[in-house]
Write an enzyme that holds these catalytic residues in place. Sequence first.
Site, PDB file in Angstrom:
ATOM      1  N   LEU A 100       7.050  -8.722  -4.219  1.00 54.88           N
ATOM      2  CA  LEU A 100       5.934  -9.540  -3.755  1.00 54.88           C
ATOM      3  C   LEU A 100       4.656  -9.108  -4.472  1.00 54.88           C
ATOM      4  O   LEU A 100       4.434  -7.915  -4.680  1.00 54.88           O
ATOM      5  CB  LEU A 100       5.734  -9.369  -2.236  1.00 54.88           C
ATOM      6  CG  LEU A 100       6.910  -9.759  -1.338  1.00 54.88           C
ATOM      7  CD1 LEU A 100       6.584  -9.425   0.113  1.00 54.88           C
ATOM      8  CD2 LEU A 100       7.233 -11.242  -1.484  1.00 54.88           C
ATOM      9  N   ASP A 203       5.202   3.257  11.291  1.00 57.70           N
ATOM     10  CA  ASP A 203       4.534   4.073  10.269  1.00 57.70           C
ATOM     11  C   ASP A 203       3.369   3.271   9.709  1.00 57.70           C
ATOM     12  O   ASP A 203       3.217   3.103   8.499  1.00 57.70           O
ATOM     13  CB  ASP A 203       5.533   4.451   9.168  1.00 57.70           C
ATOM     14  CG  ASP A 203       5.036   5.585   8.269  1.00 57.70           C
ATOM     15  OD1 ASP A 203       3.970   6.164   8.571  1.00 57.70           O
ATOM     16  OD2 ASP A 203       5.707   5.885   7.267  1.00 57.70           O
TER      17      ASP A 203
END
Length: 300
Positions: A100, A203
């Site tokens: 991406l 995270d």
Amino acid sequence: MAHPHTPDDRLARALTAASGIDFAGARLNPVSGGCINRALEVAAGGRTWFLKLNDAAALPMFEAEADGLAALAACDAFRVPRPLAWGTTDDEAFLLLEHLQLRPLASAEDGRRFAEALVELHRDTDEQFGWMRDNYIGATPQHNTPHDAWARFFVDCRLVPQLQMARAKGYAGALGRDADKLLERIPALFLDYRPRASLLHGDLWNGNAAIAADGTPVIFDPAVYRGDRDADLAMSELFGGFPPSFYATYRSAWPPAEGYELRKTLYNLYHILNHLNLFGRGYLGQAERMIRTLASELLR
């Protein structure tokens, strides 16, 4: 500066077998940024993919990452790089991901969109805290044994393993007896606060968040589990934070309950202990200060 190169025959064959994509003659371009895995862009047949490499023993870490990405993608709150294949050669583990085009969160609009997506993710709730499998926080195993009680989950599956590792590395004296006393008193923080078991990234610092070329919020490198949504919010404030508009938008849509500041210190203690265990003594002072802050409130 690293230059593009061709994968060795074993890696090209393994990628081809696992993905069904022909990687013979592919070009690998190293990407900077990660401290745990080797990251590369892979170009073949006019397309580009993102590739992570590590020692063969790291395959369970890549399998867990693929599982977490699939869970986040299924929620459909964020754009998530799709895991395409994972496996090993004789000596390397690999994870092949959709590539991406990304940029960091920068504008007020970026922060607003990201917050709206995170609220949607956190509204995906279940009955139990934890996850159906263990995974990793960075390179550290993360225990996700399902629990009915959030406080017990956080003590048993988050703080206890990190404190045990820290003591094994010689930090027991520095962390002090207050750490053990804290473990006993943490349930008292949750007598009047009963969080839902939200789907968490796990995270969520700004290095694992981005904006796609079309403006869509993107998350990656997860340590997925179900827990108090404040744990994601807390970590978002570590290591640089997010744009102010992110916090304003999230808190307007779903304000944290009273006591968030103390819970934030508790939840981020887990990540600072993990950094202490992964990267060494430079994080010891911060861990000590956080334990003292919690102790001053909970051991009075």
